[in-house]
Write a protein that holds these residues in place. Structure first.
Motif, PDB file in Angstrom:
ATOM      1  N   LEU A  12      11.132  53.565  55.797  1.00 52.64           N
ATOM      2  CA  LEU A  12      12.417  52.929  55.598  1.00 52.64           C
ATOM      3  C   LEU A  12      13.329  52.804  56.821  1.00 52.64           C
ATOM      4  CD1 LEU A  12      14.525  51.718  53.666  1.00 52.64           C
ATOM      5  CD2 LEU A  12      15.396  53.910  53.259  1.00 52.64           C
ATOM      6  N   VAL A  13      13.337  53.910  57.343  1.00 49.31           N
ATOM      7  CA  VAL A  13      14.342  53.790  58.656  1.00 49.31           C
ATOM      8  C   VAL A  13      13.435  53.007  59.975  1.00 49.31           C
ATOM      9  CG1 VAL A  13      14.863  55.250  60.670  1.00 49.31           C
ATOM     10  CG2 VAL A  13      15.116  56.312  58.545  1.00 49.31           C
TER      11      VAL A  13
ATOM     12  N   SER B 120      10.342  67.693  58.223  1.00 48.15           N
ATOM     13  CA  SER B 120      10.270  66.440  58.914  1.00 48.15           C
ATOM     14  C   SER B 120      11.440  65.139  58.721  1.00 48.15           C
ATOM     15  CB  SER B 120       8.821  65.785  58.090  1.00 48.15           C
ATOM     16  OG  SER B 120       8.866  65.862  56.505  1.00 48.15           O
ATOM     17  N   THR B 121      11.785  65.316  57.474  1.00 48.71           N
ATOM     18  CA  THR B 121      13.088  64.449  57.237  1.00 48.71           C
ATOM     19  C   THR B 121      14.013  64.473  58.034  1.00 48.71           C
ATOM     20  OG1 THR B 121      13.641  65.584  55.455  1.00 48.71           O
ATOM     21  CG2 THR B 121      12.154  63.807  54.895  1.00 48.71           C
TER      22      THR B 121
ATOM     23  N   ALA C 249       7.363  54.854  71.149  1.00 48.11           N
ATOM     24  CA  ALA C 249       7.556  53.722  70.796  1.00 48.11           C
ATOM     25  C   ALA C 249       8.998  53.583  70.102  1.00 48.11           C
ATOM     26  CB  ALA C 249       6.736  53.028  69.886  1.00 48.11           C
ATOM     27  N   TRP C 250       9.547  54.437  69.230  1.00 45.33           N
ATOM     28  CA  TRP C 250      10.670  54.327  68.385  1.00 45.33           C
ATOM     29  C   TRP C 250      11.799  54.961  69.520  1.00 45.33           C
ATOM     30  CZ3 TRP C 250      10.604  51.251  64.943  1.00 45.33           C
ATOM     31  CH2 TRP C 250       9.721  51.186  64.208  1.00 45.33           C
ATOM     32  N   ARG C 251      11.512  55.587  70.416  1.00 44.28           N
ATOM     33  CA  ARG C 251      12.568  56.163  71.634  1.00 44.28           C
ATOM     34  C   ARG C 251      12.641  54.625  72.581  1.00 44.28           C
ATOM     35  NH1 ARG C 251      10.312  60.502  73.933  1.00 44.28           N
ATOM     36  NH2 ARG C 251       9.159  59.249  75.483  1.00 44.28           N
ATOM     37  N   THR C 252      11.578  53.765  72.568  1.00 44.26           N
ATOM     38  CA  THR C 252      12.102  52.694  73.167  1.00 44.26           C
ATOM     39  C   THR C 252      12.989  51.844  72.550  1.00 44.26           C
ATOM     40  OG1 THR C 252       9.815  52.921  74.494  1.00 44.26           O
ATOM     41  CG2 THR C 252      10.833  50.666  74.670  1.00 44.26           C
TER      42      THR C 252
ATOM     43  N   SER D  70      14.580  58.454  68.561  1.00 40.73           N
ATOM     44  CA  SER D  70      13.247  59.414  68.651  1.00 40.73           C
ATOM     45  C   SER D  70      12.778  60.221  67.480  1.00 40.73           C
ATOM     46  CB  SER D  70      13.808  60.447  69.960  1.00 40.73           C
ATOM     47  OG  SER D  70      14.011  59.407  70.934  1.00 40.73           O
ATOM     48  N   GLY D  71      13.553  60.774  66.675  1.00 40.56           N
ATOM     49  CA  GLY D  71      13.530  61.782  65.594  1.00 40.56           C
ATOM     50  C   GLY D  71      12.387  61.023  64.662  1.00 40.56           C
ATOM     51  N   VAL D  72      12.417  59.579  64.572  1.00 39.10           N
ATOM     52  CA  VAL D  72      11.549  59.029  63.624  1.00 39.10           C
ATOM     53  C   VAL D  72      10.122  59.462  64.097  1.00 39.10           C
ATOM     54  CG1 VAL D  72      10.735  56.560  62.863  1.00 39.10           C
ATOM     55  CG2 VAL D  72      13.303  57.047  63.178  1.00 39.10           C
TER      56      VAL D  72
END
Length: 555
Positions: A437-438, A529-530, A76-79, A85-87
């Motif tokens: 937040l991101v 993770s962060t 989803a975030w890569r799209t 993508s890291g999110v």
């Protein structure tokens, strides 16, 4: 042609799955604690405000993203942007940490459930010592419920440095808990009073944090669930429904908890008075029934004035019984679930029945949350063609459960509870705040709020009103930034991090400093993770620059 994505059989399935995920153990053992700590009913004021400015908007955002992109968190975030993508990876890492330690709670629930069929309940009385001349000293100094928890269940070591051996009974319960989770996910996710406290900034911070984590924001579970929705589903209605039911459950749980608090406090207070009365009666050869709860203070004053030498000898043994201090004792987490509640249950009529019902409830809550955590990991993995081309979904699920169970055995060692507390306190807090937040910034200012608004309207047929846009674009991000700054400053000002260790000689918890290697693990949990977010973005940037260099024309 795009592969047809499985869907929920009915919208009720989706809503119930979200509710099962959101309504978890935090509703039972965290929210009532915060209510008691920050003014009782007045805590509802900041809690409800934070529900509408933070919880509900961010829940709607994650459901909308999952439903629109129809992929797990990574896809989803890569799209939205390859640099994001890291999110999704960070969400998967946090969810993996959560699955490792969270299922240990279900293992403990199984352990207590199995022991609930005994008469009397094993935590209702202290065991005899080796000579059968009295009770175990540790149990007498603590209480029967504390002894059963710390010694019989955890067999806890005196400090985190003393690792100890594996406890086989809890380990077997953990394996059973993971077997239950695997069977549930086998067919896939798509089928499963003090008003001045309002001026205290920590009241508002804890209200916001409780809303944030209770709804399970940032883990990727909500995005995974929503990705199996029909594109035309009314995710706004679902977000409101789940938020309100989750908060209503928290409030209801606190009412029940306060009733148990009152029952326990009254029982302990009366027991304390009876012990003092018995001590005075035996020490001064008083007539039975001459000392009562109503005249106890007068009798103590009379004995102190008429026989001061004997009273001075007895005085150190006289406990200070206070109903108010009993009521003011605030407990959360495992202490509330496995000590305070069990202490109340043991004094109820038909205690075995109530014990079975209570621990069965904990299991239902815990398994429901576990299914959401595992969905956050499995959905991105099963979305990957690279993985599914080599392994079927059942094998992927089995490997996840097997690896998580193997790592989770660490928590069944004698020092395991100390590591459990580390994961519970530090594995997700800062990471999830940064992730969400991101997410909000990326959706509103990278993908574009107007663009997403138009796509959402085309998908659901409903326009996005000003409230959601204002929360997503401004209010919620600013609130999360405030929470991040508060937690960072709090960690800095706290200095050396400490933990509560069980001292068997005193029969109580003592405060100790974490050793250096434990602090290193805490730092690694947060960073693993962060740091996914900037490192993956940097890696993709370098790859793009490298590809551009390869395709650059030669002069």
């Amino acid at each position: 042609m795009e592969k047809v994505r499985p869907q929920w059989g009915h919208q009720r399935q989706f809503v119930l799955a979200c509710i099962s995920y959101a309504v978890g153990l935090g509703n039972v053992w965290r929210f009532p604690y915060l209510c008691q700590l920050y003014g009782g009913g007045s805590f509802l004021v900041p809690y409800l405000i934070m529900l509408f400015v933070e919880g509900m908007p961010l829940l709607y955002m994650e459901l909308a993203v999952g439903q629109r992109m129809r992929q797990g968190s990574i896809g989803a975030w890569r799209t939205i942007s390859p640099y994001l993508s890291g999110v999704g990876i960070a969400s998967v890492v946090v969810s993996f940490f959560g699955t490792i330690y969270y299922n240990v709670i279900n293992a403990w629930s199984f352990w207590y459930l199995f022991h609930s069929f005994q008469d009397p309940l094993p935590w209702s009385v202290c065991p005899l010592n080796g000579n059968h001349t009295g009770y175990e000293e540790e149990c007498e100094k603590a209480s029967s419920t504390q002894y059963f928890w710390y010694r019989k269940t955890l067999n806890i070591s005196p400090s985190i440095q003393e690792t100890g051996g594996l406890q086989w009974e809890p380990a077997l319960c953990l394996i059973l808990a993971w077997l239950m989770v695997y069977l549930c996910i086998l067919r896939g996710t798509e089928s499963t009073g003090k008003i001045e406290q309002l001026a205290n900034p920590k009241t508002w911070v804890n209200a916001a944090t409780q809303i944030f984590f209770s709804l399970g924001l940032g883990f990727g579970s909500l995005i995974a669930f929503a990705s199996y929705n029909e594109p035309s589903s009314n995710c706004q209605k679902h977000a409101i429904t789940v938020s309100l039911i989750n908060s209503s459950t928290s409030i209801f749980a606190s009412i029940v908890t306060f009733s148990i608090y009152g029952f326990k406090a009254t029982f302990n207070y009366e027991s304390c008075l009876n012990k003092v009365i018995l001590l005075l009666t035996n020490s001064f050869d008083l007539e039975d029934g001459s000392v009562t709860a109503s005249n106890l203070e007068q009798v103590k004053d009379y004995l102190a004035s008429t026989d001061p030498s004997r009273y001075s000898e007895v005085f150190p043994l006289i406990k200070n019984c206070s109903l108010e201090s009993e009521l003011d004792t605030a407990v959360q987490g495992t202490g509330l679930a496995f000590i305070v509640y069990t202490e109340a249950i043991k004094n109820m009529e038909v205690s075995q029945l109530w014990s079975v019902l209570y621990f069965f409830m904990l299991l239902v809550l815990g398994i429901g949350s576990m299914l959401g955590n595992t969905a956050a990991i499995l959905t991105p993995l099963t979305d990957s063609k690279l993985i599914t081309s080599h392994l079927p979904k059942e094998a992927i699920s089995g490997l996840l459960c097997l690896i998580s169970c193997a790592v989770g055995l660490v928590f069944t060692m004698e020092a395991g509870n100390y590591w459990f507390d580390i994961f519970n306190e530090y594995a997700a807090t800062l990471s999830l705040l940064l992730i969400v937040l991101v997410e909000t910034i990326a959706l509103c200012y990278v993908y574009g709020l107007r663009r997403f608004e138009n796509e959402l309207q085309a998908m659901t047929g409903r326009a996005l009103n000003w409230y959601w846009k204002a929360m997503w674009a401004c209010v919620s991000p600013l609130l999360i930034i405030g929470l991040l700054l508060f937690y960072l400053s709090d960690y800095i000002l706290t200095g050396t991090l400490q933990y509560q260790a069980w001292d068997a000689t005193q029969g109580q918890l003592v405060t100790k400093d974490y050793p250096a290697y434990a602090l290193a693990v805490i730092g690694l949990l947060v960073a693993s993770s962060t740091m996914c977010i900037p490192l993956v973005a940097l890696g993709i940037f370098i790859m793009h620059r490298y590809k551009r260099g390869d395709t650059a024309p030669v002069a």
